[in-house]
Design an enzyme around this catalytic site. Sequence first.
Site, PDB file in Angstrom:
ATOM      1  N   LYS A 146       0.810  -1.226   0.000  1.00  0.00           N
ATOM      2  CA  LYS A 146       0.000   0.000   0.000  1.00  0.00           C
ATOM      3  C   LYS A 146       0.843   1.275   0.000  1.00  0.00           C
ATOM      4  CE  LYS A 146      -4.369  -1.656   0.627  1.00  0.00           C
ATOM      5  NZ  LYS A 146      -4.385  -2.847   1.490  1.00  0.00           N
ATOM      6  N   GLU A 168      -9.574   6.728   3.577  1.00  0.00           N
ATOM      7  CA  GLU A 168     -10.411   5.818   4.350  1.00  0.00           C
ATOM      8  C   GLU A 168      -9.617   4.532   4.536  1.00  0.00           C
ATOM      9  OE1 GLU A 168     -10.387   5.761   1.087  1.00  0.00           O
ATOM     10  OE2 GLU A 168     -10.040   3.595   0.972  1.00  0.00           O
ATOM     11  N   SER A 208       1.670  -9.894  -0.953  1.00  0.00           N
ATOM     12  CA  SER A 208       1.333  -8.470  -0.875  1.00  0.00           C
ATOM     13  C   SER A 208       1.647  -7.841   0.478  1.00  0.00           C
ATOM     14  CB  SER A 208      -0.144  -8.260  -1.221  1.00  0.00           C
ATOM     15  OG  SER A 208      -0.959  -9.095  -0.416  1.00  0.00           O
TER      16      SER A 208
HETATM   17  C1  LIG Z   1      -5.222  -3.986   1.202  1.00  0.00           C
HETATM   18  C2  LIG Z   1      -4.490  -5.243   0.986  1.00  0.00           C
HETATM   19  C3  LIG Z   1      -4.815  -6.134  -0.069  1.00  0.00           C
HETATM   20  C4  LIG Z   1      -6.003  -5.937  -0.968  1.00  0.00           C
HETATM   21  O1  LIG Z   1      -6.005  -4.782  -1.710  1.00  0.00           O
HETATM   22  P1  LIG Z   1      -5.650  -4.742  -3.269  1.00  0.00           P
HETATM   23  O2  LIG Z   1      -5.944  -3.357  -3.656  1.00  0.00           O
HETATM   24  O3  LIG Z   1      -6.511  -5.748  -3.954  1.00  0.00           O
HETATM   25  O4  LIG Z   1      -4.208  -5.089  -3.396  1.00  0.00           O
HETATM   26  C5  LIG Z   1      -4.033  -7.252  -0.256  1.00  0.00           C
HETATM   27  N1  LIG Z   1      -2.983  -7.517   0.550  1.00  0.00           N
HETATM   28  C6  LIG Z   1      -2.643  -6.708   1.578  1.00  0.00           C
HETATM   29  C7  LIG Z   1      -1.483  -7.081   2.411  1.00  0.00           C
HETATM   30  C8  LIG Z   1      -3.379  -5.547   1.821  1.00  0.00           C
HETATM   31  O5  LIG Z   1      -3.029  -4.761   2.850  1.00  0.00           O
END
Ligand SMILES: *Cc1c(COP(=O)(O)O)cnc(C)c1O
Length: 404
Positions: free
Chosen positions: A97, A119, A386
Amino acid sequence: MTESLDPRLRQLPNNAGRFGPYGGRYVPETLIPALDELTAAYKEAKKDKAFQARLVDLLNNYVGRPSPLSFASRLSEQFDRRIWLKREDLNHTGAHKINNSIGQVLLAQRIGKKRIIAETGAGQHGVATATACALLGVECRIYMGTEDMRRQLPNVYRMRLLGAEVVGVSAGTSTLKDAINEALRDWVTNVEETHYVIGSALGPHPFPMMVRDFQCVIGKEARKQILKEENKLPDLLLACVGGGSNSIGLFHPFIKDTSVKMLGVEAGGNGTVLGEHAARFDGGTFGVFQGTASYVLQNEDGQVTGTHSVSAGLDYASIGPEHAWLRDCDRAEYVRCSDEEALAGFHLLAEKEGIIPALESAHAIGALQHAVDRTEKDGIIIVNVSGRGDKDVAEVARCEGVEI
Ligand SMILES: *Cc1c(COP(=O)(O)O)cnc(C)c1O
């Protein structure tokens, strides 16, 4: 053999912010000038060498990029594929993020906005944005549903430590969609001096394009890294899809490489009935929600329905418009991963590779078999990790009835 690119995918989005029938701008008229200003400023910043150099410097020397591409030797052995992990979990603040938050706050400064709002659902985007604002010295307000605040108290405190004001929203279900509505309301009222940092590849144009571009650092790095390591392109990319930013960041730089398959993973929750999951492509229909047209989980009257996922970051009723179009054009494929399969993926990555993933990322791991089924023996698979799972350890223990 590689096929040539589907011409419908050559320019995404078009000048009106459309990905085929998806995307666009569905907002109150008062926001249109701000969206026009943002689109123009973003186009200029994209070409401005000084802006790009500042962004790259912060990504490298503050976030810690490039993130490694780690070979997962024990997983590879288990699945008879060559599995590589893109390590967004190693970024400062623990997820992808921050790539987007830093980019947008820099851009807001460039256009003279003195105030940032955002948000957050689980708190990850709120923490990333509060971090970027602390770093760059900008006032920051984060809207969060009071139910989410209760569930994610440590993140609320983190944001406050970082100097952000956290405002609870107790409308509707007191969760993410209600926080977004409140942030949109604030933006309409204070648009002159305020920039709204949207956290995923969602919302009105130019956000789906801009967030994607900021997250494309993931795929650009991965493409270079895999060519260096394997001397060829991967056979398949695998990522979880909430709003769709980490996945589109990985996928987009490979769209023209038509031999590379793309597999997105949606939250299958704990059932297939509307309300039990967040699989927009498996139960959703065309609709407009929070500024953009895409697939939406809604009832026959067009009322958005509740969703469920063990992972807060995937628990959203709509999906980024670029994914909807990639799917319609058969360029990407999407599968679902249930809560139970995601929990298995969480344990698998911890035990086999020594990495505790975020529950969101655990959905990609939980869907590995689908990736294996779409590749040949020793095929190359890149999985986007992610985020890291420290935030989810207590929740997993609770789900499994373990006392910690
Ligand atoms: C917010 C988040 C996601 C999901 O959001 P995307 O916009 O689909 O990437 C996935 N993995 C993590 C670790 C997140 O914090």
